[in-house]
Enzyme design. Sequence first.
Site, mmCIF file in Angstrom:
data_model
loop_
_atom_site.group_PDB
_atom_site.id
_atom_site.type_symbol
_atom_site.label_atom_id
_atom_site.label_comp_id
_atom_site.label_asym_id
_atom_site.label_seq_id
_atom_site.Cartn_x
_atom_site.Cartn_y
_atom_site.Cartn_z
ATOM 1 N N ASP A 128 0.648 -0.844 -0.116
ATOM 2 C CA ASP A 128 -0.144 0.098 0.102
ATOM 3 C C ASP A 128 1.109 1.233 -0.262
ATOM 4 O OD1 ASP A 128 -2.449 -1.538 0.561
ATOM 5 O OD2 ASP A 128 -3.112 -0.502 1.732
ATOM 6 N N ARG A 171 -2.367 -6.248 15.506
ATOM 7 C CA ARG A 171 -3.405 -6.623 14.475
ATOM 8 C C ARG A 171 -1.907 -6.176 13.441
ATOM 9 N NH1 ARG A 171 -5.851 -4.520 10.235
ATOM 10 N NH2 ARG A 171 -7.243 -6.649 9.047
ATOM 11 N N THR A 180 -3.987 -1.057 8.143
ATOM 12 C CA THR A 180 -4.756 -0.002 8.729
ATOM 13 C C THR A 180 -3.930 0.094 10.058
ATOM 14 O OG1 THR A 180 -6.413 -1.089 8.349
ATOM 15 C CG2 THR A 180 -6.677 1.194 10.045
ATOM 16 N N GLU A 188 2.476 -21.552 25.725
ATOM 17 C CA GLU A 188 2.258 -23.242 25.618
ATOM 18 C C GLU A 188 2.220 -23.823 23.651
ATOM 19 O OE1 GLU A 188 1.443 -26.546 26.429
ATOM 20 O OE2 GLU A 188 0.862 -25.726 28.472
ATOM 21 N N ASP A 235 5.825 -23.263 14.337
ATOM 22 C CA ASP A 235 6.581 -22.271 15.894
ATOM 23 C C ASP A 235 5.511 -21.303 15.082
ATOM 24 O OD1 ASP A 235 7.917 -21.432 17.692
ATOM 25 O OD2 ASP A 235 9.224 -22.360 17.713
ATOM 26 N N ARG A 282 5.698 -19.174 18.287
ATOM 27 C CA ARG A 282 6.320 -18.366 19.806
ATOM 28 C C ARG A 282 6.728 -17.153 18.271
ATOM 29 N NH1 ARG A 282 9.738 -22.718 22.240
ATOM 30 N NH2 ARG A 282 10.153 -23.068 20.013
ATOM 31 N N LYS A 285 15.440 -19.264 18.025
ATOM 32 C CA LYS A 285 15.664 -18.561 19.733
ATOM 33 C C LYS A 285 16.994 -17.740 19.798
ATOM 34 C CE LYS A 285 13.851 -20.508 23.366
ATOM 35 N NZ LYS A 285 13.985 -21.365 23.971
#
EC number: 4.1.99.12
Length: 399
Positions: free
Chosen positions: A31, A138, A142, A293, A327, A329, A355
């Site tokens: 955009d 989000r 926007t 979790e 994954d 995370r 990680k």
Amino acid sequence: MFHSIEEALEDLRQGKAVIVVDDEDRENEGDFVCMAEAATPEMINFMVTHGRGLVCVPVTEEHATRLQLAPMVNANTDKQGTAFTVSIDEGSTNTGISAHERSQTVLAMLDEQKDADDFRRPGHIFPLIAKAGGVLRRAGHTEAAVDLARLAGGIPAGVICEIMNEDGSMARLPQLVEIARRFDLKLITIADLIAYRMRTESMVKKEIEVQLPTAYGDFRIAAYTNELDGKEHVALIKGEIGPDEPILVRVHSECLTGDIFGSYRCDCGPQLHAALEQIEANGRGILLYMRQEGRGIGLINKLRAYKLQEEGLDTVEANEKLGFAADLRDYGIGAQILRDLGVQRMRLLTNNPRKIRGLTGYGLAVEERVPLQTPEHLHNKQYLSTKQEKLGHLLHLNG
């Protein structure tokens, strides 16, 4: 190929537009984005001429409330949940569609002396309501537009327009790179904007720190709240933490079945206990316990993945069958907690290269990887093999 967020912010402050690209697995679109206060007739004309998409104005919830911008529909079934409001024109415009009159409407939206009665509905400007928390809540254009305007020092409102090719198809990255080159525009990604905000802002709050004697030794436990989603994370701290030498650190994701019930399906419990033993033996270090979790998919979905594994899928295939990445995370919140605790350099207890990349991406220095080897057995052998082969974990397995 991509520019830095700092470069984009400087251009936005000068009234220029930038191109913002979202994730390949999302809309995979670019955009044009500018600050709403830079929405001159020339800017609107540039966007509609070279972008060819819909001109929208992302604003905060507070801004939308002030102008009484009601949702466009009662039941939003858009795949991305884009929060369109009713469209508007500034009251003194004629048709409202010209570049001049669309600019007039956008600039009127920023005038705090204007209220809902100063606009006609429907119209030719399409306001969008950004989620509070921006791209950290989000990852959409926007939220990116509002975040960029705020970070550039302006009113938190923007103007966006999707970029299409001349044949009407959506412009993808190769075309977006060429468009950015042709018009001398900065090209950035929402992913980089997320990382920038995680590096430069704090979304965590330390709630309490107390002494915690354990079976492994005496620790301090500090509880943190993620102010974006309310999740609570804890850090077990041994000794004094400072910048004089690297700190031994383990970032451990919650695993109820392994950590508490001693499940043989994974190696989480043994890793947790081995890490605490090593930190105690070292005399100084941190175990950060993150509420992620099932590598981020949650307990119920993890158990659903177990069911699929019983039917023959491995841990990665099961996640993907459920519609998740292998994954999910994110280490940004963990990095913020470590920074708050005074960690700058670390010796990281992990077998997971991702990680290491995740934490260094947020400005922490991982000076050494300390392997965390735990026993393999009949029940977790395939799980460990999959982590090694498909997730790149650095393990030494038997056979």
